[in-house]
Design an enzyme around this catalytic site. Structure first.
Site, mmCIF file in Angstrom:
data_model
loop_
_atom_site.group_PDB
_atom_site.id
_atom_site.type_symbol
_atom_site.label_atom_id
_atom_site.label_comp_id
_atom_site.label_asym_id
_atom_site.label_seq_id
_atom_site.Cartn_x
_atom_site.Cartn_y
_atom_site.Cartn_z
ATOM 1 C CB ILE A 24 -1.026 -0.054 1.278
ATOM 2 C CG1 ILE A 24 -1.896 -1.313 1.338
ATOM 3 C CG2 ILE A 24 -1.899 1.098 1.115
ATOM 4 C CD1 ILE A 24 -2.760 -1.393 2.506
ATOM 5 C CG ASP A 55 10.251 -0.053 3.813
ATOM 6 O OD1 ASP A 55 8.915 0.043 3.281
ATOM 7 O OD2 ASP A 55 10.804 -1.038 4.121
ATOM 8 C CB ILE A 107 9.356 3.116 12.473
ATOM 9 C CG1 ILE A 107 8.637 1.846 12.552
ATOM 10 C CG2 ILE A 107 9.121 3.803 11.032
ATOM 11 C CD1 ILE A 107 7.222 1.761 12.569
ATOM 12 C CB THR A 116 -6.356 -2.793 9.721
ATOM 13 O OG1 THR A 116 -7.254 -3.915 9.481
ATOM 14 C CG2 THR A 116 -5.913 -2.965 11.252
ATOM 15 C CG ASP A 117 -11.463 -4.227 8.320
ATOM 16 O OD1 ASP A 117 -10.377 -4.679 8.575
ATOM 17 O OD2 ASP A 117 -12.345 -4.707 7.297
ATOM 18 C CD GLU A 118 -7.176 -8.294 10.069
ATOM 19 O OE1 GLU A 118 -6.864 -8.898 11.071
ATOM 20 O OE2 GLU A 118 -6.996 -8.570 9.040
ATOM 21 C CE1 TYR A 121 -1.276 -5.927 10.772
ATOM 22 C CE2 TYR A 121 -3.571 -6.714 10.827
ATOM 23 C CZ TYR A 121 -2.754 -5.765 10.341
ATOM 24 O OH TYR A 121 -3.106 -4.840 9.476
ATOM 25 C CB ALA A 128 -3.753 -7.373 19.903
ATOM 26 C CE LYS A 151 -1.969 -1.168 11.503
ATOM 27 N NZ LYS A 151 -1.098 -0.346 10.944
ATOM 28 C CE LYS A 195 -0.834 -9.526 4.219
ATOM 29 N NZ LYS A 195 0.089 -8.660 3.914
ATOM 30 C CG ASP A 207 -10.701 -21.996 10.204
ATOM 31 O OD1 ASP A 207 -10.098 -20.902 9.627
ATOM 32 O OD2 ASP A 207 -12.057 -21.584 10.843
ATOM 33 C CG HIS A 228 -10.607 -17.525 10.132
ATOM 34 N ND1 HIS A 228 -10.442 -18.402 8.949
ATOM 35 C CD2 HIS A 228 -10.498 -16.444 9.569
ATOM 36 C CE1 HIS A 228 -10.699 -17.663 7.680
ATOM 37 N NE2 HIS A 228 -10.595 -16.604 8.141
#
Ligand code: NAD
Ligand code: TDX
Length: 339
Positions: free
Chosen positions: A13, A34, A61, A126-128, A151, A153, A155, A190, A273, A277
């Site tokens: 992105i 980066d 960073i 993210t929406d997560e 991940y 958590a 974010k 992904k 799974d 998930h």
């Protein structure tokens, strides 16, 4: 806005956002910080690398002395933080790098921006962070935060740091939260790029569980236009959700890809799974549409065809990635599942 610092600009992105800035604003100067982790790739920006308005800096960073020096030495009008460990499955294998980059890295950036009075900071999230939906309903900016993976958590922790700095210090930050992106240059770990590249090589497509989980897909260029709108027109202290209004089950995506690639359904393998998930993500992006005048433009049907074409044309890019450390990751992640 004369000069901006983008972190994580060699990823999927971030590289799309760097290109958008240079193409859309003739006077825009961009510095890209980066670390070049497994997901960072200089090839992603090969087309603009020699643009005199662009400068690449390799660094982490979470390295406070380095970040402080970089931000002290340049007068940035804004910092946009894309840098992150971004893959849920890797966070389930080892959450350490996620805490280090996503949490500590964000804190280091916030402290340096605060100290050197950078006037605007955008946290790309993210929406997560909202957790999982049942079969109905949408995430809004008011949905309580309930992350379910290491991940998400990490974010969430970084989002909460931005919120706390805004609240405590009047820090000029804002947060964007987006649904699942797809498009060129996405790392083939992904779902969409993994399944395209596996199918092209007649390899198995490992569908987790029953394939009934739902994601809301958005083209990466629509997401980047949203971040740009938030950067230039968003209100400080606010959160803006972005989504594509394109909900699909994983199995729908899988069958669509197979039919567009003219490959047989026998490539599908139902595998164990993903632990914990999340069932469904779906974004209500009314706030971004009404306040920022943004809306997603690229329909999934055309965006997916273009993405497939890109992965076919750029088989060399995929081939260089799918070697070495990638093969080890793939064996660790899928070896047992596909055996
Ligand atoms: P990516 O994994 O493709 O790229 C991440 C980039 O960050 C790489 O270039 C990597 O080298 C760099 N990086 C990692 N750790 C670093 C560090 N410590 N210091 C400096 N650079 C570092 O990720 P992406 O899919 O492009 O996601 C970018 C951002 O958008 C992330 O913050 C992610 O959480 C968020 N996001 C992603 C999606 C999605 O669907 N991919 C959706 C919503 C939000
Ligand atoms: O091999 C697979 N098989 C499978 O069934 C993979 C890699 C994924 N899946 C499923 C899991 C999810 O339900 O496909 C769906 C999408 O998986 P990912 O591509 O790993 O994305 P997701 O976990 O939804 O998270 C993504 O969207 C939000 C990004 O990776 C995050 O960075 C972003 O924050």
């Amino acid at each position: 806005m004369k000069r901006i610092l983008i972190t994580g600009g060699c990823g999927f992105i971030g590289s799309t956002f760097v290109r958008l800035q240079l193409n859309a604003y003739p006077d825009q100067e961009v510095v890209n910080l980066d670390k070049l982790t497994y997901a960072g790739n200089l090839e992603n920006l090969a087309d603009i690398a020699s643009d005199p308005r662009y400068r690449f800096v390799r660094g982490c960073i979470a390295d406070d002395a380095f970040v402080d020096d970089l931000i002290a030495g340049d007068r940035f009008d804004a910092v946009i933080n894309f840098a992150a460990e971004s893959h849920v499955d890797r966070s389930l294998q080892d959450s350490g790098p996620f805490i280090q980059t996503n949490v500590v890295g964000t804190q280091v950036l916030l402290d340096a921006c605060r100290k050197h009075q950078v006037p605007r900071f955008v946290q790309v999230s993210t929406d997560e962070v909202y957790g999982s939906l049942g079969p109905t309903g949408f995430f809004t900016e008011e949905t309580p935060l309930a992350p379910n993976s290491p991940y998400s958590a990490s974010k969430t922790a970084s989002d909460l740091l931005v919120r706390a700095y805004s609240h405590s210090f009047g820090f000029p930050g804002l947060i964007t939260r987006c649904s699942n992106n797809y498009g060129p240059f996405q790392f083939p770990e992904k779902l969409i790029p993994l399944f395209i590249s596996n199918a092209l090589q007649d390899q198995a497509l490992p569908v987790y569980g029953q394939g009934t989980n739902v994601r809301d897909w958005i083209h990466v260029e629509d997401h980047c236009r949203g971040i740009d709108a938030a950067l230039r027109r968003g209100r400080l202290g606010e959160v803006y959700n972005f989504g594509g209004r394109e909900e699909k089950t994983n199995l729908e995506i899988t069958h669509l890809l197979l039919s567009l690639l003219n490959k047989p359904a026998s490539l599908i393998r139902y595998v164990a799974d993903r632990p914990g998930h999340d069932l469904r993500y779906a974004i209500d992006c009314t706030k971004a549409e009404t306040e920022l005048g943004w809306k997603p433009k690229i329909p999934f049907s055309t965006g997916l065809r273009d993405t497939i074409d890109w992965y076919i044309k750029r088989a060399d890019w995929v081939h260089r990635i799918k070697s070495g450390a990638y093969l080890k990751y793939y064996a660790d992640q899928y070896g047992g599942r596909l055996a």
